[in-house]
Design an enzyme around this catalytic site. Structure first.
Site, PDB file in Angstrom:
ATOM      1  N   ASP A 161     -11.850  -9.444   4.915  1.00 25.02           N
ATOM      2  CA  ASP A 161     -13.164  -9.431   4.258  1.00 25.02           C
ATOM      3  C   ASP A 161     -13.725 -10.850   4.184  1.00 25.02           C
ATOM      4  O   ASP A 161     -14.901 -11.072   4.459  1.00 25.02           O
ATOM      5  CB  ASP A 161     -13.068  -8.866   2.822  1.00 25.02           C
TER       6      ASP A 161
ATOM      7  N   LYS B 160       3.496 -15.175   1.698  1.00 26.97           N
ATOM      8  CA  LYS B 160       3.661 -15.861   0.414  1.00 26.97           C
ATOM      9  C   LYS B 160       5.150 -16.108   0.223  1.00 26.97           C
ATOM     10  O   LYS B 160       5.764 -15.703  -0.772  1.00 26.97           O
ATOM     11  CB  LYS B 160       3.042 -14.998  -0.704  1.00 26.97           C
TER      12      LYS B 160
ATOM     13  N   TYR C 266       0.824  -1.213   0.000  1.00 26.83           N
ATOM     14  CA  TYR C 266       0.000   0.000   0.000  1.00 26.83           C
ATOM     15  C   TYR C 266       0.860   1.267   0.000  1.00 26.83           C
ATOM     16  O   TYR C 266       0.431   2.301  -0.486  1.00 26.83           O
ATOM     17  CB  TYR C 266      -0.896   0.049   1.247  1.00 26.83           C
TER      18      TYR C 266
ATOM     19  N   ASP D  26      -2.679 -18.158  -0.039  1.00 26.41           N
ATOM     20  CA  ASP D  26      -3.710 -18.848  -0.838  1.00 26.41           C
ATOM     21  C   ASP D  26      -4.343 -19.976  -0.024  1.00 26.41           C
ATOM     22  O   ASP D  26      -5.566 -20.145   0.016  1.00 26.41           O
ATOM     23  CB  ASP D  26      -3.134 -19.354  -2.182  1.00 26.41           C
TER      24      ASP D  26
ATOM     25  N   ASP E  21      -6.052  -7.218   4.309  1.00 29.23           N
ATOM     26  CA  ASP E  21      -7.232  -6.578   3.724  1.00 29.23           C
ATOM     27  C   ASP E  21      -8.154  -7.640   3.146  1.00 29.23           C
ATOM     28  O   ASP E  21      -9.354  -7.675   3.421  1.00 29.23           O
ATOM     29  CB  ASP E  21      -6.782  -5.595   2.624  1.00 29.23           C
TER      30      ASP E  21
END
Ligand code: IPM
Ligand code: MN
Length: 355
Positions: free
Chosen positions: A248, A188, A142, A220, A244
């Site tokens: 959700d 990751k 970000y 993942d 983020d």
């Protein structure tokens, strides 16, 4: 009587409607908890663009330094979507997080027993879920430099410094110490150097918390495991963009994104906000669910002001309103006795909280 200064950023879309209900609940507990709340309003996002031309006015940056905690609704909407990136409402929010140094974003995903049928997953999968996502909030892709949108190519960079990973790892371990003492760090590392770096530092900090069981998971797989068997998680520690996305996903375990609060804490004053957005499609209709914002003031009382009893009072009032069958539109299909508006839901919770 204790006195707290609360900065209030209502924002855009449903922001003002839901923040008003959270303030109603704070005012309702004021007498019984012997606390006085003093509010000052600040502009951010679309509302700030309309009034001042920029999404994060200097007045807001200065103002939030003078309060004990900040309550925030939501920002953004189609009206401002075509502005240049640095003038968009979202840039205002990112700038505010950075200016306030709120590097630790706590996003609980809990399933209320009363709403176990509201999830799209089977009740046996979600009942009793209680996860805390600890998302790094002021670093990663970000904010990484360099970044550029050119004509033939565009790039962002995912950068984490040692200090940034160390401090967020400590937050996660500290929180886990008060919970089930399990941290799953999500990255990751099979592909990204920055993730291997993250993993190594988390391992390093873990040495200070021998009682905590630490595991690592690729993002993942974590997305899949959240849906497959969410109860395996206690604390999830992860970076900005993975957090983020995963928060959700985790929020839907609870049945509606309108239920979950968040706290952003770090170097100084904390920022407390629902995890959902400004929902321009339903703004002004009085149907938004205020529970996520009301639960956010509960987190504010608990984490920023040390008012545990007031926080518990609000949490119980939310549970009671759900147990009694009061539902806003988003959750009206699930064991509803009465479908209520945004303001009615706020009043019902305020009323229970004041008793
Ligand atoms: C969130 C939001 C923000 C984010 C946006 C509005 C900038 O999605 O708080 O999760 O991506 O952090
Ligand atoms: Mn988000």
């Amino acid at each position: 009587m204790r006195n707290y200064k609360i900065g209030v950023i209502k924002g855009d879309g449903i922001g003002p409607e839901i923040v008003d209900e959270a303030m109603k609940v704070l005012d309702a507990i004021s007498a019984v908890e012997d606390i006085n709340f003093e509010y000052s309003d600040f502009l951010l996002g679309g509302a700030a663009i309309d009034a001042t031309g920029v999404p994060l006015p200097e007045e807001t940056i200065q103002g939030v330094r003078r309060v004990d905690a900040v309550l925030f609704g939501a920002i953004g909407g189609p009206k401002w979507d075509s502005l240049e990136r640095h003038l968009r409402p979202e840039s205002g929010l990112l700038g505010l997080r950075k200016a306030m140094g709120t590097f630790a974003n706590l996003r609980p995903a809990i399933v209320y027993d009363e709403l176990v049928n509201a999830s799209t997953l089977k009740p046996k999968v979600v009942s009793g879920v209680d996860i805390m996502v600890v998302r790094e909030l002021t670093g990663g892709i970000y904010f990484g430099q360099p970044r550029e949108q050119g004509k033939d190519k565009a790039f962002n960079t995912m950068v984490y410094s040692k200090t940034e990973v160390e401090r967020i790892a400590r937050v996660a371990f500290e929180i886990a110490m008060k919970r089930d003492k399990r941290v799953c760090s999500v990255d990751k590392a099979n592909v990204l150097e920055v993730s291997q770096f993250w993993r190594d530092i988390v391992e390093e900090i873990h040495k200070d918390y021998p009682e905590i069981e630490l595991s690592h998971m690729y993002v993942d797989n974590a997305a899949m495991q959240l849906i497959r068997e969410p109860k395996q998680f206690d604390v999830i520690l992860t970076g900005n963009i993975f957090g983020d996305i995963l928060s959700d996903a985790a929020s839907m375990l609870s049945g509606s994104i309108g239920l979950l609060p968040s706290a952003s804490t770090g170097e100084g004053v904390g920022l407390f906000e629902p995890i959902h957005g400004s929902a321009p499609d339903i703004a002004g209709q009085g149907i938004a669910n205020p529970i996520a914002t009301i639960a956010s003031v509960s987190m504010m009382l608990r984490y920023a002001l040390g008012e545990e009893s007031a926080a518990n009072r609000i949490d119980s009032a939310i549970k009671k309103s759900l147990a009694e069958g009061y539902r806003t539109g988003d959750i009206s299909a699930f064991d509803a006795k009465e479908v209520v508006s945004t303001t009615e839901m706020g009043s019902i919770i305020a009323n229970y909280a004041s008793k």
